[in-house]
Design a protein around this motif. Structure first.
Motif, PDB file in Angstrom:
ATOM      1  N   ILE A   1      -5.722   7.689   1.664  1.00 36.50           N
ATOM      2  CA  ILE A   1      -6.404   6.576   0.995  1.00 36.50           C
ATOM      3  C   ILE A   1      -5.603   5.304   1.164  1.00 36.50           C
ATOM      4  CG2 ILE A   1      -7.206   5.696  -1.224  1.00 36.50           C
ATOM      5  CD1 ILE A   1      -7.513   8.649  -2.066  1.00 36.50           C
ATOM      6  N   LYS A   2      -4.291   5.450   0.988  1.00 38.93           N
ATOM      7  CA  LYS A   2      -3.432   4.264   1.111  1.00 38.93           C
ATOM      8  C   LYS A   2      -3.526   3.675   2.503  1.00 38.93           C
ATOM      9  CE  LYS A   2       0.068   5.459  -2.283  1.00 38.93           C
ATOM     10  NZ  LYS A   2       1.440   5.875  -2.455  1.00 38.93           N
ATOM     11  N   ARG A   3      -3.488   4.580   3.486  1.00 41.24           N
ATOM     12  CA  ARG A   3      -3.519   4.112   4.850  1.00 41.24           C
ATOM     13  C   ARG A   3      -4.840   3.392   5.150  1.00 41.24           C
ATOM     14  NH1 ARG A   3      -0.243   4.251   8.746  1.00 41.24           N
ATOM     15  NH2 ARG A   3      -1.113   3.844  10.802  1.00 41.24           N
TER      16      ARG A   3
ATOM     17  N   ASP B   1       5.440  10.279  -0.226  1.00 34.72           N
ATOM     18  CA  ASP B   1       4.477  10.159  -1.288  1.00 34.72           C
ATOM     19  C   ASP B   1       4.274  11.522  -1.908  1.00 34.72           C
ATOM     20  OD1 ASP B   1       2.557   9.039  -2.928  1.00 34.72           O
ATOM     21  OD2 ASP B   1       0.978   9.802  -1.601  1.00 34.72           O
ATOM     22  N   GLY B   2       4.719  11.671  -3.126  1.00 35.47           N
ATOM     23  CA  GLY B   2       4.689  12.966  -3.784  1.00 35.47           C
ATOM     24  C   GLY B   2       3.296  13.476  -4.092  1.00 35.47           C
ATOM     25  N   TYR B   3       2.332  12.575  -4.227  1.00 38.77           N
ATOM     26  CA  TYR B   3       1.053  13.040  -4.749  1.00 38.77           C
ATOM     27  C   TYR B   3      -0.107  12.918  -3.783  1.00 38.77           C
ATOM     28  CZ  TYR B   3       3.596  13.634  -8.969  1.00 38.77           C
ATOM     29  OH  TYR B   3       4.519  14.073  -9.873  1.00 38.77           O
ATOM     30  N   GLY B   4       0.218  12.919  -2.464  1.00 35.94           N
ATOM     31  CA  GLY B   4      -0.816  13.136  -1.466  1.00 35.94           C
ATOM     32  C   GLY B   4      -1.967  12.154  -1.437  1.00 35.94           C
ATOM     33  N   ARG B   5      -1.716  10.894  -1.734  1.00 38.93           N
ATOM     34  CA  ARG B   5      -2.806   9.934  -1.565  1.00 38.93           C
ATOM     35  C   ARG B   5      -2.615   9.112  -0.291  1.00 38.93           C
ATOM     36  NH1 ARG B   5      -3.147   6.658  -6.903  1.00 38.93           N
ATOM     37  NH2 ARG B   5      -1.013   6.413  -6.230  1.00 38.93           N
ATOM     38  N   GLY B   6      -1.799   9.669   0.615  1.00 40.96           N
ATOM     39  CA  GLY B   6      -1.433   8.935   1.825  1.00 40.96           C
ATOM     40  C   GLY B   6      -2.611   8.413   2.616  1.00 40.96           C
TER      41      GLY B   6
ATOM     42  N   TRP C   1       0.819  -1.199   0.000  1.00 39.36           N
ATOM     43  CA  TRP C   1       0.000   0.000   0.000  1.00 39.36           C
ATOM     44  C   TRP C   1       0.856   1.254   0.000  1.00 39.36           C
ATOM     45  CZ3 TRP C   1      -5.039  -0.272  -0.907  1.00 39.36           C
ATOM     46  CH2 TRP C   1      -5.669  -1.505  -0.711  1.00 39.36           C
ATOM     47  N   GLY C   2       2.142   1.084   0.229  1.00 41.84           N
ATOM     48  CA  GLY C   2       3.022   2.248   0.258  1.00 41.84           C
ATOM     49  C   GLY C   2       2.761   3.132   1.457  1.00 41.84           C
ATOM     50  N   VAL C   3       2.344   2.521   2.565  1.00 41.72           N
ATOM     51  CA  VAL C   3       2.044   3.302   3.764  1.00 41.72           C
ATOM     52  C   VAL C   3       3.344   3.708   4.447  1.00 41.72           C
ATOM     53  CG1 VAL C   3       1.035   3.199   6.069  1.00 41.72           C
ATOM     54  CG2 VAL C   3      -0.166   2.198   4.137  1.00 41.72           C
ATOM     55  N   GLY C   4       3.331   4.908   5.017  1.00 35.43           N
ATOM     56  CA  GLY C   4       4.451   5.343   5.822  1.00 35.43           C
ATOM     57  C   GLY C   4       5.697   5.671   5.008  1.00 35.43           C
ATOM     58  N   ARG C   5       5.556   5.895   3.717  1.00 34.30           N
ATOM     59  CA  ARG C   5       6.723   6.276   2.938  1.00 34.30           C
ATOM     60  C   ARG C   5       6.414   7.601   2.240  1.00 34.30           C
ATOM     61  NH1 ARG C   5       7.792   1.491  -0.028  1.00 34.30           N
ATOM     62  NH2 ARG C   5       9.968   2.024   0.287  1.00 34.30           N
TER      63      ARG C   5
ATOM     64  N   THR D   1      -7.915  -1.435   6.336  1.00 33.82           N
ATOM     65  CA  THR D   1      -9.085  -2.257   6.047  1.00 33.82           C
ATOM     66  C   THR D   1      -8.678  -3.678   5.733  1.00 33.82           C
ATOM     67  OG1 THR D   1      -9.916  -0.280   4.973  1.00 33.82           O
ATOM     68  CG2 THR D   1     -11.246  -2.275   4.765  1.00 33.82           C
ATOM     69  N   SER D   2      -7.697  -3.819   4.842  1.00 35.97           N
ATOM     70  CA  SER D   2      -7.305  -5.165   4.443  1.00 35.97           C
ATOM     71  C   SER D   2      -6.733  -5.916   5.630  1.00 35.97           C
ATOM     72  CB  SER D   2      -6.285  -5.106   3.312  1.00 35.97           C
ATOM     73  OG  SER D   2      -5.171  -4.362   3.716  1.00 35.97           O
ATOM     74  N   ARG D   3      -6.015  -5.180   6.471  1.00 34.83           N
ATOM     75  CA  ARG D   3      -5.418  -5.775   7.649  1.00 34.83           C
ATOM     76  C   ARG D   3      -6.499  -6.246   8.612  1.00 34.83           C
ATOM     77  NH1 ARG D   3       0.201  -5.566   9.421  1.00 34.83           N
ATOM     78  NH2 ARG D   3       0.031  -6.983  11.143  1.00 34.83           N
ATOM     79  N   GLY D   4      -7.490  -5.377   8.827  1.00 37.24           N
ATOM     80  CA  GLY D   4      -8.570  -5.708   9.743  1.00 37.24           C
ATOM     81  C   GLY D   4      -9.381  -6.889   9.256  1.00 37.24           C
TER      82      GLY D   4
END
Lengths: 264, 567, 310
Positions: B132-134, B125-130, B119-123, B139-142
């Motif tokens: 949504i990714k989080r 991110d140039g385009y501010g979709r942080g 998901w690219g979480v916690g890295r 969700t997938s984790r839960g």
């Protein structure tokens, strides 16, 4: 501090009776000789550096000197007594007079600093006293003194694994200080430290040795420190002694020969 | 730091006061609070289960227990029964290996999908979709929490109602919850893998799947594999437990022999279980041993050629085992989407809702949830206390150090055999044995889980001792410190935090396992579940399962808080 | 040390292949008896596991053999491990016809609409439970239901939790005597089967217990009861118990003709024929009679009162 157990020597002049004496000592692992035919004598108050490439046998030599390894051939004498002839209790008493510092890894991470320092006194403590101190720390004042000496006055009750590498190395120094041995052995004491911290720790070691007249034997991978902080340099290569000379007489050729890369 | 000045006078300052005055360095406080909480929880739990309130032991039952252990010396060896045992062993192995295979497959797919890396979480991110990714990651984790929170046995009971008596039930019952656990662990392993290569590929426009395959998979592979083999070891125990609810195999035969009190037969089966799980343990430990193929003279590793061969052979062996298993069980995946399965599933769904819980039902659930909590706490407290004591005997060495003498080796062998026995016998069987001498209720169930977990924890803790960093102890010995003192200043403080970690991990697992002993009427939510299942009270079953999942999440949260505090 | 360990995978490989080779042999040798139409759809029968498994195996092995011959289609006996599983498998359709107890029968019919109770033994019209006691307990035979109050403060075990004669009806009669579950010493046990109840009481694990009369008699006849250690203290009033229940598809099969043949097969069991006598003996009965759903209304009511049916 109580009287050191070893022979008190003044200044840098080697006295007549050696503290550590190896005669033709060798250590073999399987077919491999980690150390071969090493004869070496260290007098009280001397500061000796062991140098040489990785795998030359420096650590093995140090473990012969503190009795954790036994020679496959030859003999090792500490304070004039052949280690091979000692019973377990006597061996432990002799070992208590030698303090060893490794690359900070000899500390127990989850213990508080004070217990790790007090571990230096264990040889003189009864088992009961040792366990009691884990609950209610003993010797707080003298431990604090030792920590102050190495610049860690405030860290008495800190958990050791929360300290930085340099701080931990200094805790190890404090431990050796409270152990108060006749001789200090140091195995690459600064190899995991940056140059500034390394310089500090080496300085502490040298001062400790000089002020209290303790013998120091240290392995070093930085040749310059060997020359600047010790008065005698022993070069090891492939398990053998290549040279053994006063720091002042070490030449660049000796160093080049020591680290020469053999064509395969 | 200034506060420390006035402490100089206190020769033996009690640590509690000192810590308080340490200000910013007083990191010990949460540990003390947690220690107190744990202590109180254990005492309250033990008391609530009746310990210290009389009338627990059924004196009349000791003769039965003696008879049972007397059977150990004369296991049933007639050819017919050996044949039954052999078939049962095969079946148990088959469920375990196919269940593992399925869980590894699920783990690989979902492990990647729920990793932070994916998901690219916690890295950066140039385009501010942080955000949504989080959200996607969380969700997938839960979503993995639900299958994980439900024990294999409950999955088995549920699936039987959908698929009927089909070998797929056993495979899925192991594969689904194990798959969810595996996915969680895999995702963590993937997230711990160095990312430079992956980032490099991604930044040059390579897609996620391809980048995973080229940059991350090769690095993470050995860890994933060794964890998979650990799962196999667990799956054998799970398969034995599933047998007891009717999936067949050693557990099934064991419960049949138990219900006619044929101890000699039971011991034949127990020896088979010990053999199978012992071999699986040995296999997985050997694979996972960190010093495997390390040449100890210098600190350099010998090139990993031999290790690769062992690994490859292991994989090959496992593949063959899984293939033979599928054939042995005569699996037919088509059952999964058969008309009947769909009808039955729909029927259960319709019967389960609406939940319509009455106040009375809710209070029963609440009471039994507390009882379940108390059972798990007592089980783990008892298991840990015994396991800590045994681990040092069972460990073959302390930190790979000196060569142990013959006495020590014999002691270690004996302790290991005891631990293996305790974990090879499924907890319901322990519960039934304890029910001979203890009155029905939650206590025998809790102690049964205690015995079983003692077997598991003792082994894990012995591994901790064997893999301890030897250097601190070595240093203590080098300055002439005696054995006992070196133990208290070196070995013990180094191992205790990791022991604590393992105890917490098993506590979380035990919360789910309480169901298992409940099935033989040994208390807790499991017993309620059993009653609800036998009266086909589906809304009740759903409510109980939700409570169980809630308890599991609670245990996870408490566990991770404590881990942070002692970490 | 290292080498043998490294060989484990290879050994396992060989072992696995070997296992495969061994276990393949016995899969395709069945169902070749004469006179059986293997093309006709067979049926699966089951039973609640109320007795020792080897007894069940012997009994239902004989039953399925007999039915296969009588009905001309393959009849398989599927063993299950607990009462709930028997109901569950009946529900999903893996079992076409099951020998249920009173309570499980009601539960099963509530789960499968259109299923019917079709047959019972002659003894099931008038079934009884017996309370037994270890002689060391000091308990003595009592005359009526009220006398069961002597069990207060004793160590007591039921049979299976879903058993009619081992739990439901005994709990009902105990209730009439004013004995609640909390009145026993400790909590009451659930042994799991009637045989096990008898053994646990005889061994002294529990001071008293309750089991179905037929199993108790069978154990007495088989010489498994030691009179010096365990005695009967009370026989309950009569109630309806065990019966065969068939799924709706079985009842409708061949326009209802098939189930009639099943009924005939059971009601025709003849004590004069040695093979058939063995089946009757194993059932502990003199013969089978037809039954119907309404016979179990009382059990359903009690089950609801005790919260075992929802």
């Amino acid at each position: 501090m109580k009287q050191p157990a070893g022979v008190q020597a003044e200044g840098r002049t080697p006295s007549a009776s050696p503290q550590i004496e190896l005669r033709g000592a060798g250590v073999r692992y399987g077919d491999f000789w980690a150390l071969k035919d090493v004869s070496l004598s260290v007098s009280p108050g001397e500061r000796v550096a062991l140098v040489g490439p990785s795998g030359a046998g420096k650590s093995t030599l140090l473990s012969l000197m503190n009795g954790t390894a036994a020679p496959s051939e030859g003999s090792v004498e500490l304070f004039g007594r052949d280690l091979g002839s000692l019973g377990p209790a006597e061996l432990r008493r002799t070992q208590a007079r030698i303090g060893t510092i490794h690359q900070q890894f000899d500390l127990v991470g989850p213990l508080r600093v004070i217990h790790n320092v007090n571990a230096g006194r264990l040889a003189g403590w009864s088992t009961l006293r040792a366990i009691r101190s884990l609950v209610l720390p003993l010797e707080v004042a003298s431990t604090r003194q030792a920590l102050t000496r190495v610049g860690l006055a405030g860290k008495l009750y800190e958990r050791t694994d929360r300290l930085s590498g340099g701080e931990r190395q200094r805790v190890a120094l404090a431990r050796v200080m409270v152990q108060d041995p006749a001789a200090i052995l140091a195995d690459e004491p600064i190899s995991s430290l940056d140059p500034v911290r390394g310089e500090e720790v080496m300085g502490l070691l040298r001062d400790l040795s000089a002020e209290l007249g303790r013998t120091l034997v240290t392995s070093l991978h930085v040749f310059e420190y060997a020359l600047s902080h010790c008065d005698r340099v022993v070069g090891l290569r492939a398990g053998r002694i290549l040279f053994d000379s006063p720091s002042a007489e070490v030449t660049p050729e000796m160093s080049r020969e020591l680290y020469r890369i053999d064509p395969q | 730091m200034s506060a420390s000045a006035d402490l100089l006078e206190l020769e033996t300052a009690p640590p509690a006061t000192t810590t308080n005055q340490q200000g910013p360095t007083g990191t010990n406080n949460p540990r003390r609070v947690w220690a107190l909480v744990v202590l109180v929880a254990v005492v309250v739990s033990a008391y609530s289960l009746g310990i210290g309130r009389g009338d627990l032991v059924n004196q009349g039952g000791w003769s039965m227990v003696r008879n049972f252990f007397a059977g150990a010396l004369s296991p049933e060896l007639n050819p017919d029964f050996l044949r039954i045992t052999w078939d049962a062993t095969l079946t148990t192995l088959a469920y375990a290996s196919l269940g593992t295979a399925l869980s590894v497959f699920i783990g690989l797919v979902f492990g990647v999908v729920v990793s932070q890396t994916w998901w690219g979480v916690g890295r950066r991110d140039g385009y501010g979709r942080g955000l949504i990714k989080r959200a996607g990651w969380l969700t997938s984790r839960g979503a993995l929490g639900l299958p994980r929170g439900v024990h294999e046995v409950v999955w088995g009971l549920f699936l039987v109602n959908v698929l009927g008596l089909d070998p797929l039930v056993g495979v899925l019952a192991i594969g689904i919850p194990f798959g969810a656990v595996t996915a969680k662990v895999f995702s963590e392993l993937i997230d711990e893998t160095p990312k430079h290569a992956y980032d490099g590929l991604r930044s040059s426009g390579v897609g996620r799947v391809k980048a995973f395959a080229y940059a991350l998979a090769p690095q993470a592979f050995p860890d994933l594999l060794s964890y998979s083999f650990y799962r196999f070891e667990c799956a054998i125990r799970a398969a034995a437990i599933l047998g007891i609810i009717g999936a067949g195999g050693l557990g099934y035969q064991l419960s049949i022999s138990f219900s006619s009190l044929r101890y000699n037969e039971m011991w034949t089966l127990i020896y088979a279980l010990i053999l199978v799980s012992g071999l699986a343990d040995l296999w997985s430990t050997t694979l996972r041993r960190p010093d495997r193929s390390r040449f100890l003279v210098s600190n350099e590793q010998v090139p990993g050629l031999r290790r690769d061969r062992f690994l490859n052979l292991s994989m090959l062996a496992f593949g063959v085992l899984a293939a033979v298993s599928a054939w042995h069980l005569q699996l037919d995946p088509a059952t999964l989407w058969s008309q009947r399965a769909r009808t039955l599933l729909a029927g259960i769904r319709d019967a389960s809702f609406p939940l319509n819980l009455t106040v009375e039902q809710l209070s029963t659930l609440g009471r039994l949830a507390l009882q379940t909590l108390a059972m798990s706490i007592v089980a783990i407290a008892a298991a840990s206390a015994l396991a800590v004591a045994t681990a040092f005997v069972a460990a073959r060495s302390q930190g790979g150090g000196e060569d142990p003498g013959p006495v020590r080796r014999l002691g270690s062998l004996g302790a290991r055999a005891l631990l293996l026995f305790c974990r090879a016998v499924p907890p319901p069987v322990w519960a039934l044995l304890l029910l001979f001498v203890l009155f029905s209720g939650p206590l025998p169930g809790a102690l049964a889980l205690g015995v079983y977990n003692y077997g598991i924890l003792g082994r894990l803790m012995a591994e901790v001792v064997e893999n301890l960093d030897p250097r601190p102890v070595y240093a203590l010995r080098a300055q002439g410190t005696g054995g006992v003192k070196a133990f208290f200043y070196g070995v013990l403080p180094l191992s205790l935090p990791r022991f604590g970690g393992y105890a917490l991990y098993r506590w979380e697992v035990t919360m789910r396992e309480v169901v298992v002993v409940g099935l033989v009427a040994a208390g807790g939510l499991g017993r309620l579940l059993q009653e609800q299942l036998s009266s086909f009270n589906y809304p009740g079953v759903v409510a109980t399962l939700l409570t169980l999942v809630g308890l599991t999440i609670f245990a996870d949260l408490v566990g991770s808080s404590i881990r942070r505090a002692i970490g | 040390m290292r080498n043998p360990i490294r060989r484990i995978p290879a050994l396992l490989c060989i072992l696995a292949l070997f296992l495969g080779a061994c276990s393949g042999g016995d899969t395709d040798a069945s169902d070749t008896e004469e006179g059986i139409d293997n093309s006709a759809e067979g049926i699966s029968i089951g039973a609640i596991p109320d007795q020792a498994p080897e007894k069940l195996q012997r009994l239902y092995g004989a039953v399925s053999e007999y039915l296969t011959a009588e009905l001309g289609v393959p009849v398989d006996y599927v063993p299950v491990t607990d009462y709930t599983a028997a109901v569950g498998l009946f529900k999903v359709g893996d079992l076409d016809m099951v020998w249920f107890g009173g309570l499980t029968g009601v539960q099963a019919r509530l789960q499968v609409e259109g299923s019917q109770a079709i047959l019972q033994r002659d003894i099931d019209e008038n079934f009884h439970s017996v309370f037994i006691a270890n002689t060391a307990s000091g308990l003595t035979p009592v005359d009526d239901v009220e006398g069961l109050s002597a069990l207060k403060g004793k160590r007591f075990t039921f049979g299976s939790e879903s058993s009619t004669s081992g739990r439901l009806m005994p709990q009902y009669f105990l209730g009439q005597a004013g004995v609640r579950q909390a009145d026993f010493q400790g909590e009451p046990g659930f042994s799991g089967s009637h045989d096990k109840t008898a053994e646990l009481v005889q061994a002294g694990s529990f001071e008293a217990g309750v089991l179905n009369e037929q199993v108790w008699k069978a154990r007495q006849d088989a010489g498994q009861v030691d009179d010096s250690k365990v005695i009967e203290i009370f026989r309950t009033p009569a109630y309806h118990d065990y019966h065969w229940i068939a799924r709706p598809d079985l009842i409708e099969r061949d326009g209802g003709e098939f189930v009639e043949r099943v009924k005939e097969a059971f009601t025709n069991l003849d004590p004069a024929d040695p093979d058939q006598k063995e089946i009757l003996d194993l059932f502990g009965a003199n013969g089978f009679i037809e039954t119907e759903n309404d016979n179990y209304a009382e059990i359903e009511q009690i089950g609801r009162e005790l919260g075992l049916i929802s």
